[in-house]
Design a protein around this motif. Structure first.
Motif, PDB file in Angstrom:
ATOM      1  N   HIS A 206      81.274   8.076 -63.778  1.00 46.40           N
ATOM      2  CA  HIS A 206      82.180   8.913 -62.997  1.00 46.40           C
ATOM      3  C   HIS A 206      81.702  10.357 -63.062  1.00 46.40           C
ATOM      4  CE1 HIS A 206      86.142   6.396 -62.755  1.00 46.40           C
ATOM      5  NE2 HIS A 206      85.251   6.048 -61.851  1.00 46.40           N
ATOM      6  N   ILE A 207      81.581  10.951 -61.910  1.00 44.95           N
ATOM      7  CA  ILE A 207      81.292  12.379 -61.806  1.00 44.95           C
ATOM      8  C   ILE A 207      82.619  13.086 -61.554  1.00 44.95           C
ATOM      9  CG2 ILE A 207      80.066  14.170 -60.538  1.00 44.95           C
ATOM     10  CD1 ILE A 207      78.238  12.275 -62.139  1.00 44.95           C
ATOM     11  N   SER A 208      83.086  13.816 -62.553  1.00 46.58           N
ATOM     12  CA  SER A 208      84.397  14.446 -62.470  1.00 46.58           C
ATOM     13  C   SER A 208      84.335  15.807 -63.156  1.00 46.58           C
ATOM     14  CB  SER A 208      85.452  13.548 -63.137  1.00 46.58           C
ATOM     15  OG  SER A 208      86.753  14.015 -62.901  1.00 46.58           O
ATOM     16  N   GLU A 209      84.775  16.823 -62.446  1.00 45.48           N
ATOM     17  CA  GLU A 209      84.690  18.189 -62.970  1.00 45.48           C
ATOM     18  C   GLU A 209      85.683  18.380 -64.110  1.00 45.48           C
ATOM     19  OE1 GLU A 209      83.065  20.793 -63.949  1.00 45.48           O
ATOM     20  OE2 GLU A 209      82.176  20.861 -61.936  1.00 45.48           O
ATOM     21  N   ASN A 210      85.492  19.442 -64.876  1.00 50.04           N
ATOM     22  CA  ASN A 210      86.349  19.652 -66.053  1.00 50.04           C
ATOM     23  C   ASN A 210      87.817  19.836 -65.701  1.00 50.04           C
ATOM     24  OD1 ASN A 210      85.261  22.504 -65.249  1.00 50.04           O
ATOM     25  ND2 ASN A 210      87.084  22.938 -66.495  1.00 50.04           N
ATOM     26  N   ASP A 211      88.117  20.267 -64.466  1.00 48.26           N
ATOM     27  CA  ASP A 211      89.507  20.424 -64.037  1.00 48.26           C
ATOM     28  C   ASP A 211      89.939  19.344 -63.052  1.00 48.26           C
ATOM     29  OD1 ASP A 211      88.095  21.154 -61.789  1.00 48.26           O
ATOM     30  OD2 ASP A 211      89.206  23.020 -61.439  1.00 48.26           O
ATOM     31  N   ARG A 212      89.094  18.329 -62.836  1.00 45.31           N
ATOM     32  CA  ARG A 212      89.335  17.235 -61.892  1.00 45.31           C
ATOM     33  C   ARG A 212      89.199  17.687 -60.444  1.00 45.31           C
ATOM     34  NH1 ARG A 212      89.013  12.291 -64.389  1.00 45.31           N
ATOM     35  NH2 ARG A 212      90.844  11.786 -65.635  1.00 45.31           N
ATOM     36  N   GLY A 213      88.613  18.857 -60.225  1.00 48.77           N
ATOM     37  CA  GLY A 213      88.432  19.365 -58.868  1.00 48.77           C
ATOM     38  C   GLY A 213      87.072  19.005 -58.295  1.00 48.77           C
ATOM     39  N   THR A 214      86.531  19.881 -57.465  1.00 53.89           N
ATOM     40  CA  THR A 214      85.269  19.632 -56.769  1.00 53.89           C
ATOM     41  C   THR A 214      84.092  19.683 -57.736  1.00 53.89           C
ATOM     42  OG1 THR A 214      86.195  20.673 -54.787  1.00 53.89           O
ATOM     43  CG2 THR A 214      83.795  20.378 -54.863  1.00 53.89           C
ATOM     44  N   PRO A 215      83.282  18.633 -57.814  1.00 51.65           N
ATOM     45  CA  PRO A 215      82.114  18.654 -58.703  1.00 51.65           C
ATOM     46  C   PRO A 215      81.191  19.829 -58.389  1.00 51.65           C
ATOM     47  CG  PRO A 215      82.532  16.427 -57.958  1.00 51.65           C
ATOM     48  CD  PRO A 215      83.455  17.315 -57.167  1.00 51.65           C
ATOM     49  N   GLY A 216      80.749  20.491 -59.449  1.00 53.27           N
ATOM     50  CA  GLY A 216      79.855  21.632 -59.294  1.00 53.27           C
ATOM     51  C   GLY A 216      80.548  22.966 -59.317  1.00 53.27           C
ATOM     52  N   THR A 217      81.892  22.956 -59.404  1.00 53.71           N
ATOM     53  CA  THR A 217      82.632  24.219 -59.398  1.00 53.71           C
ATOM     54  C   THR A 217      83.152  24.597 -60.776  1.00 53.71           C
ATOM     55  OG1 THR A 217      84.722  23.105 -58.849  1.00 53.71           O
ATOM     56  CG2 THR A 217      83.350  23.852 -57.006  1.00 53.71           C
ATOM     57  N   GLY A 236      72.641   2.711 -61.244  1.00 50.76           N
ATOM     58  CA  GLY A 236      73.966   2.274 -60.829  1.00 50.76           C
ATOM     59  C   GLY A 236      74.680   3.313 -59.991  1.00 50.76           C
ATOM     60  N   TRP A 237      76.010   3.320 -60.120  1.00 42.99           N
ATOM     61  CA  TRP A 237      76.859   4.187 -59.308  1.00 42.99           C
ATOM     62  C   TRP A 237      77.099   5.543 -59.966  1.00 42.99           C
ATOM     63  CZ3 TRP A 237      78.532   3.268 -54.424  1.00 42.99           C
ATOM     64  CH2 TRP A 237      78.411   1.961 -53.950  1.00 42.99           C
ATOM     65  N   LEU A 238      77.127   6.570 -59.138  1.00 45.04           N
ATOM     66  CA  LEU A 238      77.649   7.891 -59.477  1.00 45.04           C
ATOM     67  C   LEU A 238      78.875   8.068 -58.575  1.00 45.04           C
ATOM     68  CD1 LEU A 238      74.391  10.076 -59.431  1.00 45.04           C
ATOM     69  CD2 LEU A 238      75.472   9.025 -61.410  1.00 45.04           C
ATOM     70  N   THR A 239      80.046   7.898 -59.136  1.00 48.97           N
ATOM     71  CA  THR A 239      81.261   7.903 -58.323  1.00 48.97           C
ATOM     72  C   THR A 239      82.104   9.128 -58.635  1.00 48.97           C
ATOM     73  OG1 THR A 239      81.322   5.493 -58.166  1.00 48.97           O
ATOM     74  CG2 THR A 239      83.400   6.658 -57.829  1.00 48.97           C
ATOM     75  N   ILE A 240      82.377   9.898 -57.601  1.00 47.31           N
ATOM     76  CA  ILE A 240      83.206  11.096 -57.767  1.00 47.31           C
ATOM     77  C   ILE A 240      84.669  10.685 -57.949  1.00 47.31           C
ATOM     78  CG2 ILE A 240      84.107  13.157 -56.624  1.00 47.31           C
ATOM     79  CD1 ILE A 240      81.406  13.494 -55.272  1.00 47.31           C
ATOM     80  N   GLU A 241      85.286  11.268 -58.970  1.00 46.79           N
ATOM     81  CA  GLU A 241      86.707  11.052 -59.218  1.00 46.79           C
ATOM     82  C   GLU A 241      87.380  12.419 -59.295  1.00 46.79           C
ATOM     83  OE1 GLU A 241      89.044   8.002 -62.045  1.00 46.79           O
ATOM     84  OE2 GLU A 241      88.074   9.635 -63.129  1.00 46.79           O
ATOM     85  N   ALA A 242      88.272  12.673 -58.355  1.00 42.91           N
ATOM     86  CA  ALA A 242      89.024  13.932 -58.320  1.00 42.91           C
ATOM     87  C   ALA A 242      90.470  13.612 -57.990  1.00 42.91           C
ATOM     88  CB  ALA A 242      88.429  14.874 -57.269  1.00 42.91           C
ATOM     89  N   PHE A 243      91.374  14.474 -58.427  1.00 46.65           N
ATOM     90  CA  PHE A 243      92.794  14.227 -58.219  1.00 46.65           C
ATOM     91  C   PHE A 243      93.473  15.457 -57.630  1.00 46.65           C
ATOM     92  CE2 PHE A 243      91.871  11.463 -61.978  1.00 46.65           C
ATOM     93  CZ  PHE A 243      91.938  10.258 -61.288  1.00 46.65           C
ATOM     94  N   GLY A 244      94.459  15.201 -56.763  1.00 46.98           N
ATOM     95  CA  GLY A 244      95.224  16.283 -56.152  1.00 46.98           C
ATOM     96  C   GLY A 244      96.718  16.082 -56.340  1.00 46.98           C
ATOM     97  N   ARG A 245      97.505  16.799 -55.544  1.00 46.14           N
ATOM     98  CA  ARG A 245      98.973  16.777 -55.682  1.00 46.14           C
ATOM     99  C   ARG A 245      99.674  16.092 -54.513  1.00 46.14           C
ATOM    100  NH1 ARG A 245     101.968  21.935 -56.666  1.00 46.14           N
ATOM    101  NH2 ARG A 245     100.806  22.727 -54.869  1.00 46.14           N
ATOM    102  N   SER A 246      98.922  15.429 -53.656  1.00 45.79           N
ATOM    103  CA  SER A 246      99.533  14.865 -52.454  1.00 45.79           C
ATOM    104  C   SER A 246     100.553  13.777 -52.774  1.00 45.79           C
ATOM    105  CB  SER A 246      98.456  14.307 -51.518  1.00 45.79           C
ATOM    106  OG  SER A 246      97.694  13.311 -52.172  1.00 45.79           O
ATOM    107  N   LEU A 247     100.337  13.057 -53.877  1.00 50.03           N
ATOM    108  CA  LEU A 247     101.282  12.016 -54.289  1.00 50.03           C
ATOM    109  C   LEU A 247     101.890  12.411 -55.625  1.00 50.03           C
ATOM    110  CD1 LEU A 247      99.063   9.000 -53.355  1.00 50.03           C
ATOM    111  CD2 LEU A 247     101.239   9.531 -52.301  1.00 50.03           C
ATOM    112  N   PRO A 248     103.175  12.767 -55.651  1.00 47.87           N
ATOM    113  CA  PRO A 248     103.797  13.266 -56.884  1.00 47.87           C
ATOM    114  C   PRO A 248     103.641  12.323 -58.076  1.00 47.87           C
ATOM    115  CG  PRO A 248     105.234  13.665 -55.005  1.00 47.87           C
ATOM    116  CD  PRO A 248     104.096  12.828 -54.498  1.00 47.87           C
ATOM    117  N   GLU A 249     103.780  11.004 -57.857  1.00 44.19           N
ATOM    118  CA  GLU A 249     103.674  10.056 -58.965  1.00 44.19           C
ATOM    119  C   GLU A 249     102.265  10.070 -59.553  1.00 44.19           C
ATOM    120  OE1 GLU A 249     104.238   5.278 -59.862  1.00 44.19           O
ATOM    121  OE2 GLU A 249     104.988   6.143 -57.993  1.00 44.19           O
ATOM    122  N   LEU A 250     101.264  10.081 -58.683  1.00 42.74           N
ATOM    123  CA  LEU A 250      99.880  10.116 -59.150  1.00 42.74           C
ATOM    124  C   LEU A 250      99.553  11.459 -59.787  1.00 42.74           C
ATOM    125  CD1 LEU A 250      97.211   8.612 -59.358  1.00 42.74           C
ATOM    126  CD2 LEU A 250      96.626   9.480 -57.094  1.00 42.74           C
ATOM    127  N   ALA A 251     100.077  12.537 -59.214  1.00 47.28           N
ATOM    128  CA  ALA A 251      99.843  13.866 -59.787  1.00 47.28           C
ATOM    129  C   ALA A 251     100.415  13.955 -61.195  1.00 47.28           C
ATOM    130  CB  ALA A 251     100.461  14.940 -58.899  1.00 47.28           C
TER     131      ALA A 251
END
Length: 281
Positions: A206-217, A236-251
């Protein structure tokens, strides 16, 4: 290497409403997507599989343990049996979608803590569950990859060393562990060095930034980790994983209390550009 994008950014499953997104991700250069599967649903995921084929995308999947009644490390035999049944249902769903890998922290319910680290008995109990699941998944053509998380999300597996050790304990050709740049940023003193040491056990990244935002920022060791993967022959896979606030339960589940990027489009366009830049170094 293949580059993927985890669709948890938009929702807890790949619904029909999200199918147009597949063409956008393909157009941005992705080889595949990682789809959340939190409940068995073979019929819907046959439709998902066709949509993926139509878009020219491959797929991996992520799942979690829903509750204590399906806990692989539980001392209660019925709960462990429930874990096997749950994982078999998710594997059937993966097979319906044509998914290659089922990854995730399906070793314990998330956010549940014992007050200490994992015990030998817990590891042995869970390993037996995962051997059975790995056998079943092998017949379905699905590889199982267990995800270790940081200590604030679980207690069962929380470092690259533990991930490798647990995969060795399960000792099944269809079972491995993974590396996540977000979790490694928290738990490893030298993320790239930990990856290099245990690269042989890694079957997914998983490629995931330290704040779960855009990789490389941010400051997660993404570039250094990709260099280790390149030099080590990882394919194998390099899969970007980032999270936002669009779904309150997931956020709430991912502890995202503020906007980490201006738009999802920035994440998947700038994210893949950054990965390709790192691969070209």
């Amino acid at each position: 290497m293949n580059i993927g994008f985890n669709t948890l950014l938009w929702g807890p499953g790949l619904s029909l409403e999200l199918f147009p997104l597949l063409d956008s991700l393909k157009g941005a250069g992705y080889d595949g997507v990682e789809i959340p599967i939190f409940a068995a649903d073979v019929a819907h995921h046959k439709v998902v599989g066709q949509a993926l084929k139509d878009a020219g995308l491959r797929s991996t999947a992520v799942t979690v343990i829903p509750d204590e009644e399906h806990n692989p490390c539980s001392p209660v035999a019925a709960h462990r049996a429930g874990a096997v049944d749950y994982l078999k249902g998710i594997i059937d769903t993966c097979q319906a979608a044509g998914t290659e890998i089922l990854m995730g922290p399906y070793h314990q319910p998330l956010g549940v803590f014992s007050g200490g680290g994992p015990t030998k008995d817990e590891w042995e109990r869970a390993a037996e569950v995962h051997r059975q699941a790995a056998d079943y998944a092998q017949q379905a053509g699905v590889k199982l990859i267990i995800e270790w998380l940081n200590r604030f999300e679980c207690y069962f597996i929380t470092t690259m060393q533990q991930g490798a050790d647990y995969a060795a304990l399960v000792n099944h050709p269809n079972f491995g562990t993974m590396f996540d740049t977000f979790h490694a940023n928290i738990e490893e003193k030298d993320p790239a060095a930990s990856l290099k040491k245990h690269l042989g056990a890694v079957g997914h990244v998983h490629i995931s930034e330290n704040d779960r935002g855009t990789p490389g920022t941010g400051h997660a060791a993404i570039r250094e980790s990709i260099q280790v993967l390149k030099e080590g022959g990882y394919d194998g896979w390099l899969t970007i994983e980032a999270f936002g606030r669009s779904l309150p339960e997931l956020a709430a589940a991912t502890r995202v209390w503020r906007d980490l990027f201006p738009s999802p489009e920035e994440v998947y366009t700038k994210g893949i550009a950054y990965i390709k830049e790192c691969l070209a170094d």
